[in-house]
Design a protein around this motif. Structure first.
Motif, PDB file in Angstrom:
ATOM      1  N   MET A 186       0.843  -1.178   0.000  1.00 54.44           N
ATOM      2  CA  MET A 186       0.000   0.000   0.000  1.00 54.44           C
ATOM      3  C   MET A 186       0.885   1.236   0.000  1.00 54.44           C
ATOM      4  O   MET A 186       1.969   1.234   0.563  1.00 54.44           O
ATOM      5  CB  MET A 186      -0.873   0.068   1.258  1.00 54.44           C
ATOM      6  CG  MET A 186      -1.962  -0.956   1.362  1.00 54.44           C
ATOM      7  SD  MET A 186      -2.997  -0.670   2.840  1.00 54.44           S
ATOM      8  CE  MET A 186      -3.927   0.755   2.313  1.00 54.44           C
ATOM      9  N   GLU A 187       0.360   2.286  -0.625  1.00 56.44           N
ATOM     10  CA  GLU A 187       1.053   3.564  -0.581  1.00 56.44           C
ATOM     11  C   GLU A 187       0.238   4.547   0.252  1.00 56.44           C
ATOM     12  O   GLU A 187      -0.991   4.475   0.297  1.00 56.44           O
ATOM     13  CB  GLU A 187       1.270   4.102  -1.995  1.00 56.44           C
ATOM     14  CG  GLU A 187       2.296   3.283  -2.743  1.00 56.44           C
ATOM     15  CD  GLU A 187       2.586   3.837  -4.116  1.00 56.44           C
ATOM     16  OE1 GLU A 187       3.720   3.664  -4.557  1.00 56.44           O
ATOM     17  OE2 GLU A 187       1.687   4.429  -4.749  1.00 56.44           O
ATOM     18  N   PHE A 188       0.965   5.451   0.909  1.00 49.47           N
ATOM     19  CA  PHE A 188       0.356   6.430   1.801  1.00 49.47           C
ATOM     20  C   PHE A 188       0.990   7.788   1.562  1.00 49.47           C
ATOM     21  O   PHE A 188       2.213   7.890   1.440  1.00 49.47           O
ATOM     22  CB  PHE A 188       0.604   6.050   3.268  1.00 49.47           C
ATOM     23  CG  PHE A 188       0.097   4.696   3.642  1.00 49.47           C
ATOM     24  CD1 PHE A 188      -1.172   4.547   4.178  1.00 49.47           C
ATOM     25  CD2 PHE A 188       0.881   3.564   3.464  1.00 49.47           C
ATOM     26  CE1 PHE A 188      -1.640   3.275   4.534  1.00 49.47           C
ATOM     27  CE2 PHE A 188       0.424   2.300   3.812  1.00 49.47           C
ATOM     28  CZ  PHE A 188      -0.846   2.156   4.348  1.00 49.47           C
ATOM     29  N   LEU A 189       0.158   8.824   1.495  1.00 49.30           N
ATOM     30  CA  LEU A 189       0.647  10.187   1.471  1.00 49.30           C
ATOM     31  C   LEU A 189       0.601  10.665   2.916  1.00 49.30           C
ATOM     32  O   LEU A 189      -0.460  10.654   3.545  1.00 49.30           O
ATOM     33  CB  LEU A 189      -0.244  11.055   0.576  1.00 49.30           C
ATOM     34  CG  LEU A 189       0.219  12.487   0.368  1.00 49.30           C
ATOM     35  CD1 LEU A 189       1.594  12.526  -0.304  1.00 49.30           C
ATOM     36  CD2 LEU A 189      -0.812  13.245  -0.457  1.00 49.30           C
ATOM     37  N   VAL A 190       1.764  11.034   3.445  1.00 54.15           N
ATOM     38  CA  VAL A 190       1.886  11.345   4.869  1.00 54.15           C
ATOM     39  C   VAL A 190       2.360  12.779   5.053  1.00 54.15           C
ATOM     40  O   VAL A 190       3.371  13.186   4.475  1.00 54.15           O
ATOM     41  CB  VAL A 190       2.873  10.370   5.557  1.00 54.15           C
ATOM     42  CG1 VAL A 190       3.021  10.718   7.035  1.00 54.15           C
ATOM     43  CG2 VAL A 190       2.409   8.932   5.384  1.00 54.15           C
ATOM     44  N   ASN A 191       1.607  13.545   5.836  1.00 59.95           N
ATOM     45  CA  ASN A 191       2.006  14.900   6.208  1.00 59.95           C
ATOM     46  C   ASN A 191       2.516  14.856   7.637  1.00 59.95           C
ATOM     47  O   ASN A 191       1.822  14.354   8.529  1.00 59.95           O
ATOM     48  CB  ASN A 191       0.818  15.854   6.085  1.00 59.95           C
ATOM     49  CG  ASN A 191       1.162  17.264   6.532  1.00 59.95           C
ATOM     50  OD1 ASN A 191       0.620  17.751   7.512  1.00 59.95           O
ATOM     51  ND2 ASN A 191       2.054  17.915   5.828  1.00 59.95           N
ATOM     52  N   ILE A 192       3.723  15.356   7.830  1.00 55.03           N
ATOM     53  CA  ILE A 192       4.327  15.377   9.170  1.00 55.03           C
ATOM     54  C   ILE A 192       4.663  16.824   9.519  1.00 55.03           C
ATOM     55  O   ILE A 192       5.378  17.497   8.788  1.00 55.03           O
ATOM     56  CB  ILE A 192       5.602  14.511   9.228  1.00 55.03           C
ATOM     57  CG1 ILE A 192       5.267  13.052   8.907  1.00 55.03           C
ATOM     58  CG2 ILE A 192       6.273  14.649  10.598  1.00 55.03           C
ATOM     59  CD1 ILE A 192       6.486  12.153   8.785  1.00 55.03           C
ATOM     60  N   ARG A 193       4.136  17.273  10.647  1.00 58.01           N
ATOM     61  CA  ARG A 193       4.475  18.584  11.192  1.00 58.01           C
ATOM     62  C   ARG A 193       5.220  18.349  12.500  1.00 58.01           C
ATOM     63  O   ARG A 193       4.740  17.635  13.376  1.00 58.01           O
ATOM     64  CB  ARG A 193       3.205  19.403  11.426  1.00 58.01           C
ATOM     65  CG  ARG A 193       2.549  19.845  10.135  1.00 58.01           C
ATOM     66  CD  ARG A 193       1.258  20.617  10.339  1.00 58.01           C
ATOM     67  NE  ARG A 193       0.181  19.846  10.948  1.00 58.01           N
ATOM     68  CZ  ARG A 193      -0.569  18.943  10.288  1.00 58.01           C
ATOM     69  NH1 ARG A 193      -0.353  18.707   9.030  1.00 58.01           N
ATOM     70  NH2 ARG A 193      -1.527  18.300  10.902  1.00 58.01           N
ATOM     71  N   ILE A 194       6.389  18.949  12.595  1.00 58.21           N
ATOM     72  CA  ILE A 194       7.208  18.813  13.799  1.00 58.21           C
ATOM     73  C   ILE A 194       6.850  19.946  14.756  1.00 58.21           C
ATOM     74  O   ILE A 194       6.905  21.116  14.380  1.00 58.21           O
ATOM     75  CB  ILE A 194       8.718  18.868  13.467  1.00 58.21           C
ATOM     76  CG1 ILE A 194       9.080  17.871  12.361  1.00 58.21           C
ATOM     77  CG2 ILE A 194       9.552  18.649  14.725  1.00 58.21           C
ATOM     78  CD1 ILE A 194       8.779  16.434  12.660  1.00 58.21           C
ATOM     79  N   GLN A 195       6.476  19.582  15.961  1.00 57.71           N
ATOM     80  CA  GLN A 195       6.110  20.569  16.970  1.00 57.71           C
ATOM     81  C   GLN A 195       7.167  20.559  18.074  1.00 57.71           C
ATOM     82  O   GLN A 195       6.925  20.081  19.182  1.00 57.71           O
ATOM     83  CB  GLN A 195       4.714  20.274  17.506  1.00 57.71           C
ATOM     84  CG  GLN A 195       3.667  20.352  16.425  1.00 57.71           C
ATOM     85  CD  GLN A 195       2.277  20.013  16.933  1.00 57.71           C
ATOM     86  OE1 GLN A 195       2.086  19.344  17.942  1.00 57.71           O
ATOM     87  NE2 GLN A 195       1.280  20.480  16.205  1.00 57.71           N
TER      88      GLN A 195
END
Length: 104
Positions: free
Chosen positions: A1-10
């Motif tokens: 499976m493929e996933f589009l992942v958004n990561i925000r570093i806090q």
């Protein structure tokens, strides 16, 4: 499976810059290994922010969670995951598409 992942570093405003630099270095090293293993396919930064978008590949959402939770910056990550499915008008060459076997 493929996933589009958004990561925000806090990262905390009062966080130790030396600790952040060490974690960022560890993160880059692990990202290289994940790319070699075929999990991290592409990565884009969001200019001016501690944020990125990545195309990830895993056998399942559970495996993706396991992979992402091993990242050194995990405790400071705000993540949004979008599972992706093949589209019939995808212009990518057929050989580059993940092969999916459906149960009978």
């Amino acid at each position: 499976m493929e996933f589009l992942v958004n990561i925000r570093i806090q990262w905390p405003a009062d966080g130790d810059p030396e600790k952040y630099a060490r974690i960022a270095e560890e993160e880059r090293a692990l990202a290289g290994k994940l790319a070699e293993a075929g999990h991290l396919i592409r990565m884009w930064r969001v200019p001016g922010r501690r944020e990125n978008w990545g195309l990830w590949r895993a056998e399942s959402p559970s495996e993706l969670h396991e992979i992402l939770s091993r990242l050194p910056v995990w405790p400071w990550m705000d993540i949004t995951v979008h599972p992706l499915g093949w589209h019939p008008v995808d212009p990518a060459p057929e050989h580059s598409r993940p092969q999916v076997t459906l149960p009978h």
